[in-house]
Design a protein around this motif. Structure first.
Motif, PDB file in Angstrom:
ATOM      1  N   THR A  58       0.851  -1.181   0.000  1.00 25.67           N
ATOM      2  CA  THR A  58       0.000   0.000   0.000  1.00 25.67           C
ATOM      3  C   THR A  58       0.891   1.237   0.000  1.00 25.67           C
ATOM      4  O   THR A  58       2.031   1.203   0.440  1.00 25.67           O
ATOM      5  CB  THR A  58      -0.930   0.013   1.234  1.00 25.67           C
ATOM      6  OG1 THR A  58      -0.133  -0.046   2.414  1.00 25.67           O
ATOM      7  CG2 THR A  58      -1.893  -1.162   1.203  1.00 25.67           C
ATOM      8  N   SER A  80      -4.240   1.024  -2.101  1.00 31.43           N
ATOM      9  CA  SER A  80      -4.822   0.978  -0.760  1.00 31.43           C
ATOM     10  C   SER A  80      -5.487  -0.370  -0.520  1.00 31.43           C
ATOM     11  O   SER A  80      -5.775  -1.126  -1.450  1.00 31.43           O
ATOM     12  CB  SER A  80      -5.851   2.110  -0.606  1.00 31.43           C
ATOM     13  OG  SER A  80      -6.842   2.011  -1.603  1.00 31.43           O
ATOM     14  N   LYS A  81      -5.707  -0.662   0.765  1.00 31.21           N
ATOM     15  CA  LYS A  81      -6.389  -1.895   1.157  1.00 31.21           C
ATOM     16  C   LYS A  81      -7.878  -1.755   0.865  1.00 31.21           C
ATOM     17  O   LYS A  81      -8.401  -0.650   0.747  1.00 31.21           O
ATOM     18  CB  LYS A  81      -6.192  -2.165   2.641  1.00 31.21           C
ATOM     19  CG  LYS A  81      -4.767  -2.500   3.010  1.00 31.21           C
ATOM     20  CD  LYS A  81      -4.654  -2.787   4.496  1.00 31.21           C
ATOM     21  CE  LYS A  81      -3.219  -3.139   4.850  1.00 31.21           C
ATOM     22  NZ  LYS A  81      -3.076  -3.427   6.280  1.00 31.21           N
ATOM     23  N   THR A  82      -8.540  -2.900   0.761  1.00 35.39           N
ATOM     24  CA  THR A  82      -9.994  -2.927   0.607  1.00 35.39           C
ATOM     25  C   THR A  82     -10.594  -3.740   1.745  1.00 35.39           C
ATOM     26  O   THR A  82      -9.862  -4.281   2.579  1.00 35.39           O
ATOM     27  CB  THR A  82     -10.398  -3.555  -0.749  1.00 35.39           C
ATOM     28  OG1 THR A  82      -9.982  -4.920  -0.750  1.00 35.39           O
ATOM     29  CG2 THR A  82      -9.777  -2.815  -1.917  1.00 35.39           C
ATOM     30  N   VAL A  83     -11.898  -3.849   1.766  1.00 34.71           N
ATOM     31  CA  VAL A  83     -12.570  -4.649   2.789  1.00 34.71           C
ATOM     32  C   VAL A  83     -12.158  -6.114   2.666  1.00 34.71           C
ATOM     33  O   VAL A  83     -11.984  -6.804   3.661  1.00 34.71           O
ATOM     34  CB  VAL A  83     -14.108  -4.500   2.652  1.00 34.71           C
ATOM     35  CG1 VAL A  83     -14.834  -5.394   3.630  1.00 34.71           C
ATOM     36  CG2 VAL A  83     -14.516  -3.054   2.844  1.00 34.71           C
ATOM     37  N   ASP A  84     -11.973  -6.569   1.444  1.00 29.01           N
ATOM     38  CA  ASP A  84     -11.528  -7.941   1.191  1.00 29.01           C
ATOM     39  C   ASP A  84     -10.009  -8.002   1.394  1.00 29.01           C
ATOM     40  O   ASP A  84      -9.265  -7.292   0.725  1.00 29.01           O
ATOM     41  CB  ASP A  84     -11.883  -8.347  -0.239  1.00 29.01           C
ATOM     42  CG  ASP A  84     -11.580  -9.810  -0.529  1.00 29.01           C
ATOM     43  OD1 ASP A  84     -10.761 -10.418   0.185  1.00 29.01           O
ATOM     44  OD2 ASP A  84     -12.165 -10.338  -1.495  1.00 29.01           O
ATOM     45  N   ARG A  95      -6.504  -5.469  -3.415  1.00 30.49           N
ATOM     46  CA  ARG A  95      -5.970  -4.120  -3.233  1.00 30.49           C
ATOM     47  C   ARG A  95      -6.570  -3.244  -4.323  1.00 30.49           C
ATOM     48  O   ARG A  95      -6.847  -3.699  -5.431  1.00 30.49           O
ATOM     49  CB  ARG A  95      -4.447  -4.104  -3.354  1.00 30.49           C
ATOM     50  CG  ARG A  95      -3.740  -4.893  -2.261  1.00 30.49           C
ATOM     51  CD  ARG A  95      -3.186  -3.978  -1.198  1.00 30.49           C
ATOM     52  NE  ARG A  95      -2.821  -4.694   0.006  1.00 30.49           N
ATOM     53  CZ  ARG A  95      -1.592  -5.062   0.323  1.00 30.49           C
ATOM     54  NH1 ARG A  95      -0.602  -4.822  -0.496  1.00 30.49           N
ATOM     55  NH2 ARG A  95      -1.359  -5.676   1.460  1.00 30.49           N
ATOM     56  N   ARG A  96      -6.762  -1.980  -4.003  1.00 29.71           N
ATOM     57  CA  ARG A  96      -7.292  -1.008  -4.960  1.00 29.71           C
ATOM     58  C   ARG A  96      -6.150  -0.108  -5.414  1.00 29.71           C
ATOM     59  O   ARG A  96      -5.362   0.371  -4.597  1.00 29.71           O
ATOM     60  CB  ARG A  96      -8.383  -0.177  -4.307  1.00 29.71           C
ATOM     61  CG  ARG A  96      -8.898   0.942  -5.178  1.00 29.71           C
ATOM     62  CD  ARG A  96      -9.939   1.751  -4.463  1.00 29.71           C
ATOM     63  NE  ARG A  96     -10.199   2.974  -5.184  1.00 29.71           N
ATOM     64  CZ  ARG A  96     -11.362   3.583  -5.193  1.00 29.71           C
ATOM     65  NH1 ARG A  96     -12.371   3.088  -4.507  1.00 29.71           N
ATOM     66  NH2 ARG A  96     -11.512   4.697  -5.862  1.00 29.71           N
ATOM     67  N   ASP A 110      -5.564   3.386  -7.572  1.00 26.79           N
ATOM     68  CA  ASP A 110      -6.070   4.565  -8.269  1.00 26.79           C
ATOM     69  C   ASP A 110      -4.912   5.116  -9.086  1.00 26.79           C
ATOM     70  O   ASP A 110      -3.966   5.674  -8.524  1.00 26.79           O
ATOM     71  CB  ASP A 110      -6.568   5.609  -7.274  1.00 26.79           C
ATOM     72  CG  ASP A 110      -7.767   5.126  -6.485  1.00 26.79           C
ATOM     73  OD1 ASP A 110      -8.867   5.172  -7.036  1.00 26.79           O
ATOM     74  OD2 ASP A 110      -7.584   4.691  -5.330  1.00 26.79           O
ATOM     75  N   PHE A 121      -8.590  -3.167  -9.414  1.00 27.10           N
ATOM     76  CA  PHE A 121      -8.448  -4.004  -8.237  1.00 27.10           C
ATOM     77  C   PHE A 121      -7.471  -5.123  -8.566  1.00 27.10           C
ATOM     78  O   PHE A 121      -7.523  -5.707  -9.643  1.00 27.10           O
ATOM     79  CB  PHE A 121      -9.803  -4.556  -7.792  1.00 27.10           C
ATOM     80  CG  PHE A 121     -10.703  -3.481  -7.257  1.00 27.10           C
ATOM     81  CD1 PHE A 121     -10.669  -3.132  -5.925  1.00 27.10           C
ATOM     82  CD2 PHE A 121     -11.547  -2.785  -8.112  1.00 27.10           C
ATOM     83  CE1 PHE A 121     -11.473  -2.120  -5.433  1.00 27.10           C
ATOM     84  CE2 PHE A 121     -12.360  -1.776  -7.628  1.00 27.10           C
ATOM     85  CZ  PHE A 121     -12.325  -1.436  -6.287  1.00 27.10           C
TER      86      PHE A 121
END
Length: 131
Positions: A57, A78-82, A86-87, A89, A108
């Motif tokens: 991240t 960045s981290k995601t809920v899962d 990773r996301r 941008d 993703f």
């Protein structure tokens, strides 16, 4: 008198044609730059997804030459809920105007796993082959 009126009408018509041509040229250049910037973003997304290591991240950035221009890209990861996603941008701008974003992309990235690799990739060059 009629000739002067006809010339005035012709002049107004020519100004409209010139103005439309200028607008079309600017629009075509803008679309061309957006297309190239989107290609740069898609290339960076493909590299992130194809990497054997999961990206950390944070921010990554770099430059890429495409179509005779240097493009500056930034990927905010960045981290995601899962926990296995990773996301990223990704934003792209021309190198000489880094604050003027030309294109952006959100992708993703799944966590790479040994199970996702083919047996050929896990085995050595001669292992796993039948003779």
């Amino acid at each position: 008198m009629e000739v002067l009126i006809a010339l005035a009408i012709l002049g107004i018509g020519m100004l409209a044609v010139i103005s439309t041509t200028g607008t079309s040229t600017r629009t075509a250049l803008d679309l061309k730059q957006r297309t190239f910037a989107h290609w740069v973003a898609m290339n960076e997304a493909a590299l992130l997804r194809a990497s054997p290591t999961w990206p950390d991240t944070g921010r990554q950035n770099g430059t890429e030459d495409l179509a005779g221009q240097t493009w500056r890209w930034t990927a905010d990861i960045s981290k995601t809920v899962d926990p296995d996603l990773r996301r990223a941008d990704i934003t792209v701008a021309l190198d000489d105007a880094p604050d003027d974003e030309v294109a952006s992309l959100i992708v993703f990235i799944g966590k790479p796993s040994a199970a996702g690799l083919g047996a050929k990739q896990l085995a050595g060059p001669n292992e796993g082959e039948r003779r």
